[in-house]
Design a protein around this motif. Structure first.
Motif, PDB file in Angstrom:
ATOM      1  N   PRO A   1      37.251  26.968  34.953  1.00  0.00           N
ATOM      2  CA  PRO A   1      38.694  26.762  34.778  1.00  0.00           C
ATOM      3  C   PRO A   1      39.175  25.566  35.591  1.00  0.00           C
ATOM      4  CG  PRO A   1      38.191  29.060  35.291  1.00  0.00           C
ATOM      5  CD  PRO A   1      36.929  28.288  35.521  1.00  0.00           C
ATOM      6  N   THR A   2      40.114  24.828  35.038  1.00  0.00           N
ATOM      7  CA  THR A   2      40.629  23.628  35.703  1.00  0.00           C
ATOM      8  C   THR A   2      41.131  23.959  37.114  1.00  0.00           C
ATOM      9  OG1 THR A   2      41.287  22.727  33.561  1.00  0.00           O
ATOM     10  CG2 THR A   2      42.289  21.729  35.510  1.00  0.00           C
ATOM     11  N   ALA A   3      41.747  25.113  37.263  1.00  0.00           N
ATOM     12  CA  ALA A   3      42.317  25.495  38.558  1.00  0.00           C
ATOM     13  C   ALA A   3      41.252  25.677  39.631  1.00  0.00           C
ATOM     14  CB  ALA A   3      43.120  26.782  38.409  1.00  0.00           C
ATOM     15  N   LEU A   4      39.986  25.852  39.228  1.00  0.00           N
ATOM     16  CA  LEU A   4      38.923  26.083  40.208  1.00  0.00           C
ATOM     17  C   LEU A   4      38.108  24.835  40.533  1.00  0.00           C
ATOM     18  CD1 LEU A   4      37.400  29.538  39.153  1.00  0.00           C
ATOM     19  CD2 LEU A   4      38.968  29.055  41.030  1.00  0.00           C
ATOM     20  N   LEU A   5      38.360  23.736  39.855  1.00  0.00           N
ATOM     21  CA  LEU A   5      37.510  22.556  40.040  1.00  0.00           C
ATOM     22  C   LEU A   5      37.543  22.035  41.475  1.00  0.00           C
ATOM     23  CD1 LEU A   5      38.053  20.625  36.686  1.00  0.00           C
ATOM     24  CD2 LEU A   5      36.140  22.090  37.371  1.00  0.00           C
ATOM     25  N   ASP A   6      38.699  22.071  42.118  1.00  0.00           N
ATOM     26  CA  ASP A   6      38.772  21.640  43.524  1.00  0.00           C
ATOM     27  C   ASP A   6      37.994  22.599  44.415  1.00  0.00           C
ATOM     28  OD1 ASP A   6      40.277  19.439  42.892  1.00  0.00           O
ATOM     29  OD2 ASP A   6      42.210  20.385  43.364  1.00  0.00           O
ATOM     30  N   ASP A   7      38.079  23.924  44.133  1.00  0.00           N
ATOM     31  CA  ASP A   7      37.343  24.911  44.923  1.00  0.00           C
ATOM     32  C   ASP A   7      35.840  24.702  44.800  1.00  0.00           C
ATOM     33  OD1 ASP A   7      39.596  26.134  45.853  1.00  0.00           O
ATOM     34  OD2 ASP A   7      39.616  27.726  44.363  1.00  0.00           O
ATOM     35  N   ILE A   8      35.388  24.353  43.601  1.00  0.00           N
ATOM     36  CA  ILE A   8      33.957  24.169  43.379  1.00  0.00           C
ATOM     37  C   ILE A   8      33.421  23.024  44.235  1.00  0.00           C
ATOM     38  CG2 ILE A   8      32.321  23.294  41.635  1.00  0.00           C
ATOM     39  CD1 ILE A   8      33.783  25.188  39.653  1.00  0.00           C
ATOM     40  N   ALA A   9      34.247  22.031  44.466  1.00  0.00           N
ATOM     41  CA  ALA A   9      33.813  20.909  45.298  1.00  0.00           C
ATOM     42  C   ALA A   9      33.706  21.307  46.767  1.00  0.00           C
ATOM     43  CB  ALA A   9      34.789  19.738  45.139  1.00  0.00           C
ATOM     44  N   LEU A  10      34.402  22.379  47.164  1.00  0.00           N
ATOM     45  CA  LEU A  10      34.475  22.752  48.577  1.00  0.00           C
ATOM     46  C   LEU A  10      33.713  24.032  48.906  1.00  0.00           C
ATOM     47  CD1 LEU A  10      38.292  22.073  49.093  1.00  0.00           C
ATOM     48  CD2 LEU A  10      36.399  20.597  49.810  1.00  0.00           C
ATOM     49  N   LYS A  11      33.639  24.971  47.953  1.00  0.00           N
ATOM     50  CA  LYS A  11      33.058  26.276  48.225  1.00  0.00           C
ATOM     51  C   LYS A  11      31.631  26.391  47.690  1.00  0.00           C
ATOM     52  CE  LYS A  11      37.520  28.678  48.260  1.00  0.00           C
ATOM     53  NZ  LYS A  11      38.324  29.778  47.662  1.00  0.00           N
ATOM     54  N   THR A  12      30.934  27.416  48.161  1.00  0.00           N
ATOM     55  CA  THR A  12      29.532  27.576  47.761  1.00  0.00           C
ATOM     56  C   THR A  12      29.300  28.750  46.821  1.00  0.00           C
ATOM     57  OG1 THR A  12      29.176  28.845  49.793  1.00  0.00           O
ATOM     58  CG2 THR A  12      28.618  26.505  49.848  1.00  0.00           C
ATOM     59  N   ASP A  13      30.249  29.668  46.705  1.00  0.00           N
ATOM     60  CA  ASP A  13      30.101  30.819  45.813  1.00  0.00           C
ATOM     61  C   ASP A  13      31.433  31.107  45.139  1.00  0.00           C
ATOM     62  OD1 ASP A  13      27.296  32.161  46.330  1.00  0.00           O
ATOM     63  OD2 ASP A  13      28.065  31.605  48.296  1.00  0.00           O
ATOM     64  N   ILE A  14      31.457  31.051  43.817  1.00  0.00           N
ATOM     65  CA  ILE A  14      32.695  31.305  43.069  1.00  0.00           C
ATOM     66  C   ILE A  14      32.346  32.080  41.800  1.00  0.00           C
ATOM     67  CG2 ILE A  14      34.620  30.254  41.803  1.00  0.00           C
ATOM     68  CD1 ILE A  14      34.447  27.872  43.656  1.00  0.00           C
ATOM     69  N   ASP A  15      33.161  33.094  41.481  1.00  0.00           N
ATOM     70  CA  ASP A  15      33.022  33.836  40.230  1.00  0.00           C
ATOM     71  C   ASP A  15      34.182  33.481  39.304  1.00  0.00           C
ATOM     72  OD1 ASP A  15      30.729  35.325  40.971  1.00  0.00           O
ATOM     73  OD2 ASP A  15      31.980  36.739  42.082  1.00  0.00           O
ATOM     74  N   PHE A  16      33.892  33.331  38.023  1.00  0.00           N
ATOM     75  CA  PHE A  16      34.957  33.110  37.042  1.00  0.00           C
ATOM     76  C   PHE A  16      34.465  33.547  35.666  1.00  0.00           C
ATOM     77  CE2 PHE A  16      32.644  29.073  37.437  1.00  0.00           C
ATOM     78  CZ  PHE A  16      32.365  28.737  36.126  1.00  0.00           C
ATOM     79  N   MET A  17      35.409  33.655  34.726  1.00  0.00           N
ATOM     80  CA  MET A  17      35.070  34.027  33.357  1.00  0.00           C
ATOM     81  C   MET A  17      35.142  32.802  32.450  1.00  0.00           C
ATOM     82  SD  MET A  17      34.307  37.218  33.515  1.00  0.00           S
ATOM     83  CE  MET A  17      34.126  37.559  31.749  1.00  0.00           C
ATOM     84  N   TYR A  18      34.296  32.820  31.433  1.00  0.00           N
ATOM     85  CA  TYR A  18      34.294  31.764  30.423  1.00  0.00           C
ATOM     86  C   TYR A  18      34.174  32.434  29.071  1.00  0.00           C
ATOM     87  CZ  TYR A  18      32.788  27.717  27.687  1.00  0.00           C
ATOM     88  OH  TYR A  18      32.682  26.723  26.733  1.00  0.00           O
ATOM     89  N   GLU A  19      34.778  31.851  28.069  1.00  0.00           N
ATOM     90  CA  GLU A  19      34.743  32.455  26.742  1.00  0.00           C
ATOM     91  C   GLU A  19      34.398  31.417  25.686  1.00  0.00           C
ATOM     92  OE1 GLU A  19      37.583  35.143  23.745  1.00  0.00           O
ATOM     93  OE2 GLU A  19      38.393  34.340  25.628  1.00  0.00           O
ATOM     94  N   ILE A  20      33.510  31.790  24.788  1.00  0.00           N
ATOM     95  CA  ILE A  20      33.244  31.004  23.578  1.00  0.00           C
ATOM     96  C   ILE A  20      33.823  31.813  22.428  1.00  0.00           C
ATOM     97  CG2 ILE A  20      31.509  29.969  22.072  1.00  0.00           C
ATOM     98  CD1 ILE A  20      29.637  29.803  24.482  1.00  0.00           C
ATOM     99  N   LYS A  21      34.917  31.356  21.863  1.00  0.00           N
ATOM    100  CA  LYS A  21      35.622  32.105  20.822  1.00  0.00           C
ATOM    101  C   LYS A  21      34.666  32.457  19.686  1.00  0.00           C
ATOM    102  CE  LYS A  21      39.910  31.957  22.454  1.00  0.00           C
ATOM    103  NZ  LYS A  21      40.642  33.190  22.830  1.00  0.00           N
ATOM    104  N   GLY A  22      34.722  33.712  19.272  1.00  0.00           N
ATOM    105  CA  GLY A  22      33.890  34.160  18.173  1.00  0.00           C
ATOM    106  C   GLY A  22      32.459  34.475  18.570  1.00  0.00           C
ATOM    107  N   CYS A  23      32.116  34.251  19.843  1.00  0.00           N
ATOM    108  CA  CYS A  23      30.744  34.496  20.308  1.00  0.00           C
ATOM    109  C   CYS A  23      30.739  35.589  21.375  1.00  0.00           C
ATOM    110  CB  CYS A  23      30.131  33.204  20.848  1.00  0.00           C
ATOM    111  SG  CYS A  23      28.489  33.407  21.568  1.00  0.00           S
ATOM    112  N   SER A  24      31.267  35.293  22.560  1.00  0.00           N
ATOM    113  CA  SER A  24      31.240  36.266  23.657  1.00  0.00           C
ATOM    114  C   SER A  24      32.050  35.742  24.829  1.00  0.00           C
ATOM    115  CB  SER A  24      29.793  36.519  24.100  1.00  0.00           C
ATOM    116  OG  SER A  24      29.713  37.589  25.014  1.00  0.00           O
TER     117      SER A  24
END
Length: 365
Positions: A60-83
Motif C-alpha cells: 500500500p502507498t501509505a506503507l512505502l515510507d515505513d518499508i524504507a525504515l522498518k524491517t518487518d511489516i504485514d499488509f494485505m494485497y488483492e488481485i481482483k478475481g483471483c485471491s
C-alpha cells in the motif's frame, strides 16, 4: 519491473497450483508451500532489484515510507478475481524478502473443512471464550473464519473482528460484521477490544492473543456477556491453559486461573495431517468443552488431569487428538504411520490401534 519476474503473474500461478504460501528471497528461485511441504520452483533466482520492485508494486502507498525504515511489516494485497494475500515484508542479511499467504475469497463451511459437527454446538454459546489453537499453518484462521461465517448465517448478531491484518473478508448475512485492522482502524488489539465493548457487540473475534494486556481485555469482554473467539500457538488444551496463566506474574495467577475457569467455554486444537495416498491434508482435532469438572481442575491448578478426561470418549463433545487421528485411520483417510507421526502421544495411539479402534468415533462420515 525487472525482466524475468512479474509478482502478479507469479501469485496467480501460485494460487492456480494450490499453494498456501510463497517465499521470495534474494539469490534464490521462489519457493511455494503446498500441502504443508516447501517446494522450489524452476524459476530463475531473484535479484534484489526484482524484489524491491515487487514490494513497490504490491505494498500500500501509505506503507512505502515505513518499508524504507522498518524491517518487518504485514499488509494485505488483492488481485481482483483471483485471491487476497497476507504479505509479510522482512529483511534477511540486509536484503528484502517476502512471505505471502494465500487467503481465498470463499469461506468454506465446517462440513467443507471436514471438521467435527460438535463445533456447530460450540458456537451457540452467548458468552465466554473459545480458543482455536495449533502451530502455524494448521488452518486456525480458516476454521475461525468458518465459525464466524456460520454464526453470521444462523444468528442475528453484531460480530466485531479485530485483526492484524484483516484476512478473510465477510459478507453480512443475518449478522452485522464489522472488521477492524490494528494500526489502521484501531491502535492495538487491547484498544480494539476496549472500544468494541461500546459498539454493541455480541461476538468479538481477536486475531491473536499475543500478550497479557490483550488477554486481560479478552477476559473482561467475556465476563461482561460477550462471546470472544481467538487463537493461540499451542498444541493442546492443557498447553493453552498453562500458556495463558503463565503470561502473568505468579502473584496474579490465582486470580487469572479463576477468571479463565469461569469464562473459558472450549478449546479446539488442530493440525493438518497429510495423506500420501490421497495427496491431501485432513484436519485432526482435539476438542475440550469446559465442564464443571474441568472448571474445577483449572481452579485447583490440576490441568494435567484434563488429559485423562479427554481420553474418555464416553464424555459428550470431548475429542482427544489421538481419537481424532484414529478415526481418520479407521475411515481410510490416513495411514497408521501418518497418524503416529502426528500424535503427541504415539504410545497411547498404538494402544488404540491394538484395540481395533475401540472407543473411537467416526467423526468423518
Amino acid at each position: 519491473m525487472s525482466e524475468g519476474f512479474n509478482i502478479v503473474q507469479f501469485l496467480k500461478s501460485a494460487v492456480a497450483t494450490g499453494a498456501s504460501d510463497s517465499h521470495l528471497k534474494v539469490g534464490h528461485a521462489p519457493f511455494i508451500r503446498k500441502n504443508g511441504f516447501i517446494l522450489r520452483t524452476n524459476m530463475q533466482p531473484l535479484t534484489k532489484d526484482q524484489l524491491d520492485r515487487a514490494v513497490m508494486e504490491i505494498a500500500p502507498t501509505a506503507l512505502l515510507d515505513d518499508i524504507a525504515l522498518k524491517t518487518d511489516i504485514d499488509f494485505m494485497y488483492e488481485i481482483k478475481g483471483c485471491s487476497r494475500f497476507r504479505v509479510n515484508y522482512n529483511r534477511q542479511m540486509g536484503n528484502p524478502a517476502l512471505v505471502i499467504r494465500n487467503i481465498p475469497y470463499g469461506i468454506p463451511s465446517l462440513k467443507d473443512l471436514e471438521l467435527p459437527e460438535v463445533l456447530n454446538d460450540i458456537i451457540k454459546y452467548t458468552n465466554g471464550i473459545i480458543l482455536v489453537t495449533g502451530p502455524t499453518g494448521s488452518g486456525k484462521s480458516t476454521t475461525l473464519a468458518s465459525l464466524i461465517n456460520e454464526i453470521s448465517m444462523t444468528d442475528s448478531k453484531h460480530i466485531i473482528t479485530i485483526e492484524d491484518p484483516v484476512e478473510y473478508v465477510f459478507t453480512c448475512k443475518k449478522s452485522i460484521i464489522s472488521q477492524r485492522q490494528v494500526e489502521v482502524d484501531t491502535a492495538s488489539f487491547a484498544d480494539g477490544i476496549k472500544y468494541a465493548l461500546r459498539q454493541d457487540p455480541d461476538v468479538i473475534f481477536i486475531g491473536e492473543i499475543r500478550d497479557k494486556e490483550t488477554m486481560l481485555s479478552a477476559l473482561k469482554a467475556s465476563e461482561t456477556g460477550h462471546l470472544v473467539l481467538s487463537t493461540l500457538h499451542t498444541n493442546d488444551a492443557v498447553q493453552t491453559i498453562n500458556r495463558i496463566i503463565n503470561m502473568f506474574e505468579e502473584s496474579n495467577r490465582p486470580i487469572i486461573r479463576r477468571q479463565l475457569a469461569d469464562t473459558l467455554r472450549a478449546t479446539i486444537a488442530q493440525k493438518l495431517v497429510y495423506s500420501e495416498q490421497n495427496k491431501k491434508r485432513y484436519p485432526a482435532c482435539e476438542i475440550m468443552v469446559v465442564t464443571p469438572t474441568i472448571r474445577d481442575y483449572i481452579y485447583k491448578d490440576n490441568c494435567d488431569a484434563i488429559y485423562e478426561l479427554l481420553g474418555d470418549n464416553s464424555i459428550d463433545d470431548m475429542i482427544s487428538m489421538n481419537s481424532s487421528l484414529a478415526a481418520l485411520v479407521a475411515n481410510n483417510l490416513i495411514s497408521q504411520e501418518e497418524a503416529l507421526e502426528n500424535s503427541n502421544d504415539p504410545n497411547e495411539l498404538e494402544k488404540i490401534f491394538r484395540g481395533v479402534y475401540q472407543g473411537t468415533k467416526a467423526y468423518y462420515e
